[in-house]
Write a protein that holds these residues in place. Structure first.
Motif, PDB file in Angstrom:
ATOM      1  N   ARG A 197      -2.769  -5.914  13.622  1.00  9.85           N
ATOM      2  CA  ARG A 197      -3.124  -5.911  15.040  1.00  9.85           C
ATOM      3  C   ARG A 197      -4.250  -6.908  15.341  1.00  9.85           C
ATOM      4  NH1 ARG A 197      -3.376  -0.972  15.247  1.00  9.85           N
ATOM      5  NH2 ARG A 197      -5.612  -0.634  14.924  1.00  9.85           N
ATOM      6  N   ARG A 198      -5.259  -6.966  14.455  1.00  7.09           N
ATOM      7  CA  ARG A 198      -6.367  -7.919  14.646  1.00  7.09           C
ATOM      8  C   ARG A 198      -5.871  -9.363  14.546  1.00  7.09           C
ATOM      9  NH1 ARG A 198     -11.615  -6.952  14.311  1.00  7.09           N
ATOM     10  NH2 ARG A 198     -11.916  -8.866  13.102  1.00  7.09           N
ATOM     11  N   HIS A 199      -4.933  -9.595  13.636  1.00  5.17           N
ATOM     12  CA  HIS A 199      -4.396 -10.944  13.475  1.00  5.17           C
ATOM     13  C   HIS A 199      -3.659 -11.393  14.740  1.00  5.17           C
ATOM     14  CE1 HIS A 199      -2.856 -14.448  11.317  1.00  5.17           C
ATOM     15  NE2 HIS A 199      -1.643 -14.171  11.830  1.00  5.17           N
ATOM     16  N   SER A 216      -4.616   5.668   3.781  1.00  6.97           N
ATOM     17  CA  SER A 216      -5.687   4.748   4.229  1.00  6.97           C
ATOM     18  C   SER A 216      -5.262   3.293   4.056  1.00  6.97           C
ATOM     19  CB  SER A 216      -6.968   5.020   3.438  1.00  6.97           C
ATOM     20  OG  SER A 216      -6.755   4.806   2.042  1.00  6.97           O
ATOM     21  N   GLY A 217      -4.535   2.994   2.964  1.00  5.01           N
ATOM     22  CA  GLY A 217      -4.056   1.634   2.763  1.00  5.01           C
ATOM     23  C   GLY A 217      -3.053   1.215   3.818  1.00  5.01           C
ATOM     24  N   ALA A 263       0.835  -1.194   0.000  1.00  2.78           N
ATOM     25  CA  ALA A 263       0.000   0.000   0.000  1.00  2.78           C
ATOM     26  C   ALA A 263       0.870   1.243   0.000  1.00  2.78           C
ATOM     27  CB  ALA A 263      -0.895  -0.004   1.236  1.00  2.78           C
ATOM     28  N   LYS A 286      -2.891   2.401   6.848  1.00  2.52           N
ATOM     29  CA  LYS A 286      -3.622   2.215   8.107  1.00  2.52           C
ATOM     30  C   LYS A 286      -4.333   0.861   8.134  1.00  2.52           C
ATOM     31  CE  LYS A 286      -7.166   4.338  10.992  1.00  2.52           C
ATOM     32  NZ  LYS A 286      -8.146   5.444  11.124  1.00  2.52           N
ATOM     33  N   ARG A 287      -4.897   0.460   6.998  1.00  2.00           N
ATOM     34  CA  ARG A 287      -5.563  -0.844   6.933  1.00  2.00           C
ATOM     35  C   ARG A 287      -4.576  -1.977   7.191  1.00  2.00           C
ATOM     36  NH1 ARG A 287     -10.290  -2.207   7.948  1.00  2.00           N
ATOM     37  NH2 ARG A 287     -11.029  -0.454   6.669  1.00  2.00           N
ATOM     38  N   VAL A 288      -3.361  -1.836   6.707  1.00  2.00           N
ATOM     39  CA  VAL A 288      -2.330  -2.853   6.940  1.00  2.00           C
ATOM     40  C   VAL A 288      -2.024  -2.964   8.425  1.00  2.00           C
ATOM     41  CG1 VAL A 288       0.102  -3.421   6.550  1.00  2.00           C
ATOM     42  CG2 VAL A 288      -1.322  -2.689   4.644  1.00  2.00           C
ATOM     43  N   ARG A 289      -1.878  -1.804   9.086  1.00  2.00           N
ATOM     44  CA  ARG A 289      -1.583  -1.828  10.515  1.00  2.00           C
ATOM     45  C   ARG A 289      -2.724  -2.427  11.334  1.00  2.00           C
ATOM     46  NH1 ARG A 289       0.071   3.450   9.236  1.00  2.00           N
ATOM     47  NH2 ARG A 289      -1.771   4.303  10.280  1.00  2.00           N
ATOM     48  N   SER A 290      -3.988  -2.089  11.011  1.00  2.00           N
ATOM     49  CA  SER A 290      -5.140  -2.607  11.782  1.00  2.00           C
ATOM     50  C   SER A 290      -5.331  -4.101  11.571  1.00  2.00           C
ATOM     51  CB  SER A 290      -6.412  -1.850  11.386  1.00  2.00           C
ATOM     52  OG  SER A 290      -6.714  -2.060  10.017  1.00  2.00           O
ATOM     53  N   SER A 291      -5.105  -4.578  10.333  1.00  2.00           N
ATOM     54  CA  SER A 291      -5.257  -6.017  10.080  1.00  2.00           C
ATOM     55  C   SER A 291      -4.183  -6.817  10.799  1.00  2.00           C
ATOM     56  CB  SER A 291      -5.208  -6.295   8.573  1.00  2.00           C
ATOM     57  OG  SER A 291      -3.951  -5.897   8.045  1.00  2.00           O
TER      58      SER A 291
END
Length: 224
Positions: free
Chosen positions: A25-27, A15-16, A11, A18-23
């Motif tokens: 963290r969720r993983h 926004s891309g 990314a 940020k999506r990488v960081r949140s995914s």
């Protein structure tokens, strides 16, 4: 001027990234829950199939189901997936316990098509029994009459004389229990009671008293 090849394929937009960081963290949070559920399910299946000493299938099943529920609650797996895994695990453990105890294989399941076919067969058998009618004297007499009428119709169509069939005994309708008792009681009471004697018509005394006295002696007295 030669261009250098692009080596970064991830990314690039904010926004891309940020999506990488949140995914990621969720993983890190959800993956341990998935792994724990899978580990408990595998240990329960292995213990049920191998027959380890001190293995309690009910305790192992409860722990695996609890882990699946926790994973579904936080969103690690879908609730439907958790329900499916719990059902399959319970069936597997019950089948393994039945084989170990010598009870044999699990009960044979019947498909929906087979169940519908069996239900249709039962309904057809019931209708056939009802079509035969009650096996009483009246029912047998009706059956005999229908047979003779069919034979006569076939004989007339073929042009041959119809066979003479024996008359079926007339079936007396059986009265109801309560009605038979009441009618028999009335008949016996009527026979036992004596008939009243015929009463002679009594002349009214008032008319006899109101008749006038004889007029003949009065006329003689007047002439004299």
């Amino acid at each position: 001027m030669a261009k250098t090849p692009r080596t970064w394929t991830g990314a690039r937009s904010p926004s891309g990234l940020k999506r990488v960081r949140s995914s990621a963290r969720r993983h890190e949070i959800l993956q341990p829950r998935r792994s724990a559920a899978k580990t408990l399910i595998k240990s329960a299946l292995v213990g049920a199939t191998t027959g380890l000493e001190g293995f309690d299938p009910q305790d192992a099943l409860a722990k695996a189901m609890s882990a699946l529920d926790r994973a579904a609650k936080v969103g690690a797996i879908h609730p439907n997936q958790a329900a499916r895994r719990k059902s399959r695990l319970a069936l597997a453990l019950n089948g393994a316990a039945g084989k170990a105890s010598g009870a044999g294989a699990a009960a044979k399941t019947v498909s929906r098509a087979q169940a519908q076919k069996a239900a249709k067969a039962r309904i057809a058998a019931g209708k056939a029994d009802k079509a035969k009618g009650a096996q009483t004297a009246a029912g047998k007499a009706r059956a005999a009459l229908t047979k003779t009428s069919r034979a006569e119709a076939a004989a007339t169509a073929a042009g041959t004389p119809a066979p003479v069939a024996a008359k079926a005994p007339a079936a007396k309708a059986a009265p109801a229990k309560g009605a038979s008792k009441a009618s028999s009681a009335k008949g016996t009471a009527a026979k036992a009671a004596p008939k009243p004697a015929a009463k002679a018509p009594a002349k009214p005394a008032a008319k006899a008293a109101s008749k006038p006295a004889a007029k003949a002696p009065a006329k003689k007295a007047a002439k004299s």
